[in-house]
Structures are given as C-alpha cells and as structure tokens.
Motif scaffolding. Structure first.
Motif, PDB file in Angstrom:
ATOM      1  N   THR A 177      -6.686  -2.894 -16.135  1.00 37.71           N
ATOM      2  CA  THR A 177      -7.694  -3.009 -15.088  1.00 37.71           C
ATOM      3  C   THR A 177      -7.096  -3.865 -13.973  1.00 37.71           C
ATOM      4  O   THR A 177      -5.938  -4.278 -14.054  1.00 37.71           O
ATOM      5  CB  THR A 177      -8.978  -3.654 -15.636  1.00 37.71           C
ATOM      6  OG1 THR A 177      -8.657  -4.955 -16.157  1.00 37.71           O
ATOM      7  CG2 THR A 177      -9.602  -2.801 -16.748  1.00 37.71           C
ATOM      8  N   ALA A 178      -7.891  -4.170 -12.961  1.00 34.77           N
ATOM      9  CA  ALA A 178      -7.384  -4.948 -11.833  1.00 34.77           C
ATOM     10  C   ALA A 178      -6.946  -6.356 -12.242  1.00 34.77           C
ATOM     11  O   ALA A 178      -6.036  -6.918 -11.655  1.00 34.77           O
ATOM     12  CB  ALA A 178      -8.430  -5.014 -10.732  1.00 34.77           C
ATOM     13  N   GLY A 179      -7.560  -6.948 -13.261  1.00 33.73           N
ATOM     14  CA  GLY A 179      -7.162  -8.269 -13.729  1.00 33.73           C
ATOM     15  C   GLY A 179      -5.959  -8.171 -14.648  1.00 33.73           C
ATOM     16  O   GLY A 179      -5.836  -7.231 -15.434  1.00 33.73           O
ATOM     17  N   LEU A 198      -4.342   2.486 -10.141  1.00 30.87           N
ATOM     18  CA  LEU A 198      -5.434   2.085 -11.041  1.00 30.87           C
ATOM     19  C   LEU A 198      -6.567   3.110 -11.021  1.00 30.87           C
ATOM     20  O   LEU A 198      -7.097   3.480 -12.072  1.00 30.87           O
ATOM     21  CB  LEU A 198      -5.981   0.708 -10.658  1.00 30.87           C
ATOM     22  CG  LEU A 198      -5.173  -0.506 -11.080  1.00 30.87           C
ATOM     23  CD1 LEU A 198      -5.748  -1.770 -10.458  1.00 30.87           C
ATOM     24  CD2 LEU A 198      -5.128  -0.634 -12.596  1.00 30.87           C
ATOM     25  N   GLN A 199      -6.911   3.560  -9.845  1.00 28.51           N
ATOM     26  CA  GLN A 199      -8.010   4.523  -9.724  1.00 28.51           C
ATOM     27  C   GLN A 199      -7.616   5.886 -10.289  1.00 28.51           C
ATOM     28  O   GLN A 199      -8.384   6.510 -11.019  1.00 28.51           O
ATOM     29  CB  GLN A 199      -8.438   4.677  -8.270  1.00 28.51           C
ATOM     30  CG  GLN A 199      -9.605   5.628  -8.103  1.00 28.51           C
ATOM     31  CD  GLN A 199     -10.054   5.752  -6.663  1.00 28.51           C
ATOM     32  OE1 GLN A 199      -9.466   5.156  -5.758  1.00 28.51           O
ATOM     33  NE2 GLN A 199     -11.100   6.522  -6.437  1.00 28.51           N
ATOM     34  N   GLY A 202      -1.014  -1.169  -8.309  1.00 26.02           N
ATOM     35  CA  GLY A 202      -1.807  -1.052  -7.091  1.00 26.02           C
ATOM     36  C   GLY A 202      -3.124  -0.326  -7.310  1.00 26.02           C
ATOM     37  O   GLY A 202      -3.303   0.385  -8.304  1.00 26.02           O
ATOM     38  N   PRO A 203      -4.062  -0.470  -6.381  1.00 25.45           N
ATOM     39  CA  PRO A 203      -5.398   0.099  -6.546  1.00 25.45           C
ATOM     40  C   PRO A 203      -5.430   1.626  -6.627  1.00 25.45           C
ATOM     41  O   PRO A 203      -6.263   2.189  -7.330  1.00 25.45           O
ATOM     42  CB  PRO A 203      -6.168  -0.400  -5.319  1.00 25.45           C
ATOM     43  CG  PRO A 203      -5.126  -0.835  -4.336  1.00 25.45           C
ATOM     44  CD  PRO A 203      -3.934  -1.235  -5.135  1.00 25.45           C
ATOM     45  N   ARG A 204      -4.527   2.293  -5.933  1.00 21.25           N
ATOM     46  CA  ARG A 204      -4.533   3.761  -5.983  1.00 21.25           C
ATOM     47  C   ARG A 204      -4.114   4.255  -7.366  1.00 21.25           C
ATOM     48  O   ARG A 204      -4.721   5.176  -7.918  1.00 21.25           O
ATOM     49  CB  ARG A 204      -3.620   4.328  -4.893  1.00 21.25           C
ATOM     50  CG  ARG A 204      -3.706   5.833  -4.836  1.00 21.25           C
ATOM     51  CD  ARG A 204      -3.393   6.403  -3.469  1.00 21.25           C
ATOM     52  NE  ARG A 204      -3.494   7.852  -3.570  1.00 21.25           N
ATOM     53  CZ  ARG A 204      -2.497   8.700  -3.323  1.00 21.25           C
ATOM     54  NH1 ARG A 204      -1.343   8.237  -2.902  1.00 21.25           N
ATOM     55  NH2 ARG A 204      -2.664   9.983  -3.473  1.00 21.25           N
ATOM     56  N   GLU A 257       2.533  -5.862 -10.573  1.00 18.99           N
ATOM     57  CA  GLU A 257       1.103  -5.535 -10.624  1.00 18.99           C
ATOM     58  C   GLU A 257       0.907  -4.084 -10.205  1.00 18.99           C
ATOM     59  O   GLU A 257       1.649  -3.552  -9.383  1.00 18.99           O
ATOM     60  CB  GLU A 257       0.307  -6.458  -9.697  1.00 18.99           C
ATOM     61  CG  GLU A 257       0.175  -7.857 -10.247  1.00 18.99           C
ATOM     62  CD  GLU A 257      -0.723  -8.731  -9.390  1.00 18.99           C
ATOM     63  OE1 GLU A 257      -1.848  -8.298  -9.070  1.00 18.99           O
ATOM     64  OE2 GLU A 257      -0.281  -9.841  -9.043  1.00 18.99           O
ATOM     65  N   SER A 274      -7.561   5.582 -14.156  1.00 17.09           N
ATOM     66  CA  SER A 274      -8.615   4.745 -14.734  1.00 17.09           C
ATOM     67  C   SER A 274      -9.015   5.253 -16.124  1.00 17.09           C
ATOM     68  O   SER A 274      -9.292   6.437 -16.313  1.00 17.09           O
ATOM     69  CB  SER A 274      -9.838   4.747 -13.817  1.00 17.09           C
ATOM     70  OG  SER A 274     -10.868   3.966 -14.385  1.00 17.09           O
ATOM     71  N   ASP A 318       2.334   1.643  -3.530  1.00 14.92           N
ATOM     72  CA  ASP A 318       1.279   2.131  -4.419  1.00 14.92           C
ATOM     73  C   ASP A 318       1.054   3.627  -4.195  1.00 14.92           C
ATOM     74  O   ASP A 318       0.976   4.414  -5.148  1.00 14.92           O
ATOM     75  CB  ASP A 318      -0.006   1.335  -4.153  1.00 14.92           C
ATOM     76  CG  ASP A 318      -1.167   1.723  -5.050  1.00 14.92           C
ATOM     77  OD1 ASP A 318      -0.942   2.098  -6.221  1.00 14.92           O
ATOM     78  OD2 ASP A 318      -2.314   1.644  -4.573  1.00 14.92           O
ATOM     79  N   ASP A 374       0.830  -1.212   0.000  1.00 16.66           N
ATOM     80  CA  ASP A 374       0.000   0.000   0.000  1.00 16.66           C
ATOM     81  C   ASP A 374       0.862   1.258   0.000  1.00 16.66           C
ATOM     82  O   ASP A 374       0.544   2.237  -0.682  1.00 16.66           O
ATOM     83  CB  ASP A 374      -0.953   0.013   1.199  1.00 16.66           C
ATOM     84  CG  ASP A 374      -2.042  -1.026   1.075  1.00 16.66           C
ATOM     85  OD1 ASP A 374      -2.380  -1.414  -0.070  1.00 16.66           O
ATOM     86  OD2 ASP A 374      -2.561  -1.464   2.122  1.00 16.66           O
TER      87      ASP A 374
END
Length: 192
Positions: free
Chosen positions: A145-147, A97-98, A93-95, A91, A101, A68, A65
């Motif tokens: 994307t996440a995948g 990615l967002q 990270g979600p932050r 990979e 996006s 990211d 985290d």
C-alpha cells in the motif's frame, strides 16, 4: 496469473517464483522484470529466462511521476496482472500502486510490524532484530500500500534467533524460508 517483478539486486524471490512456474508448482506465467539497477543480476537472469526486462531508474528519469508512469506502462504492456517486489529498494509510485492494487506483494525480512518502515531493509532489519534481543525473526509477505511495510499481511514464516547468531547466520536462516513463503502467498492470491 501473469507475474511481473521489481528487483534492485539478485531478485531471489522472483527467481524462485519463475522456477515454480516452470516446474508447474505455480499456475502462473512470469512475464516481466524491471530493475532500477542496470547492473542488477536479476536483469541478467530474467533476460536469460525469456522475461521482458527493463532498466528504469531515477538516474534515467529524475522526475518521479515520469518514472512511475514508465514503470507502470512497461508492466501493463507486458500483460502482467500481479506484481511482486523482490528486493526492490525504491518506493512504489501512485500509478503502479493503483494499477496493481490488491495484486502487489512484497516480502520483508522480519515479522512485521516489528522492524518495518522507512529505512528498514536488508541487513538493517537483521541488525535491528539482533540489537533488540528478539528471540525470533522471520519473513512476512504483505500487500503493498502507500505506507511502507504497512499493507495487510498475507503470510509469515518464523525462525528462531539462536544464541551466538550474527548478521550472517540470522540472514541466512531468514532467507532460507523466503522463497517458499512467497510461493505460498502468491498461490493464495491466485485463488478466485
């Protein structure tokens, strides 16, 4: 469009886009590059090209985290609005990615969805194409994307798999189309 890049090694697609910006072939500015590899040739050429650079890796920031967060903060602070993966071996990270996006692209050395997903990168992809007996391969630019390798496809370029091809010859043929394919896809993404 303000481009940033994530690269683990040479960053050939990133280098191609930076040159396209400089040559007026892409209406964009290349602003930053992050590598998870402190010895990455991409970091060296990006510094020389005047991009903001950073080495941000799990070795420096073991907490995923925090890593990211640091990558996202660096990229956003650089002014980037579009993020290009150029041989980035981690990979996202979600932050990140967002934050990017719909403006986060990757190039994969096969015709997705064939030979994509976890563990399918670099030479492994070309080896899988040859082992499967495929008659064609190529490259795919897709939204991230996440995948892994699952995002919408933006562009593909096909190349034949020739009799007698080995890893080196197939890899060279695929790499020969990657730069222009990425340029085409990023141009399309830039359209309003």
């Amino acid at each position: 469009m303000r481009l940033a890049f994530l690269a683990s090694h040479g960053g050939s697609a990133a280098k191609h886009l930076v040159q396209a910006c400089r040559d007026g072939l892409l209406d964009a500015a290349a602003v930053a590059l992050v590598s998870n590899n402190s010895q990455s040739p991409a970091l060296a050429w990006a510094r020389e090209a005047g991009l903001k650079t950073a080495h941000l890796s799990s070795a420096k920031y073991p907490d995923a985290d925090e890593l990211d967060d640091r990558i996202c903060t660096f990229l956003v602070d650089s002014g980037a609005d579009t993020l290009v993966l150029s041989g980035y071996m981690r990979e996202i990270g979600p932050r990140v990615l967002q934050a990017f996006s719909g403006r986060l692209v990757n190039i994969h050395p096969s015709l997705l969805p064939r030979h994509g997903g976890r563990g399918m990168y670099g030479d492994r992809v070309h080896e899988a194409v040859l082992a499967a007996g495929d008659t064609e391969s190529g490259a795919t630019v897709h939204l991230v994307t996440a995948g892994i390798d699952e995002g919408p496809i933006l562009a593909q370029a096909r190349v034949p798999v020739l009799p007698g091809d080995d890893l080196a010859s197939l890899k060279a043929r695929v790499q020969a189309v990657e730069g222009e394919l990425m340029l085409q896809a990023v141009r399309e993404l830039a359209k309003p």
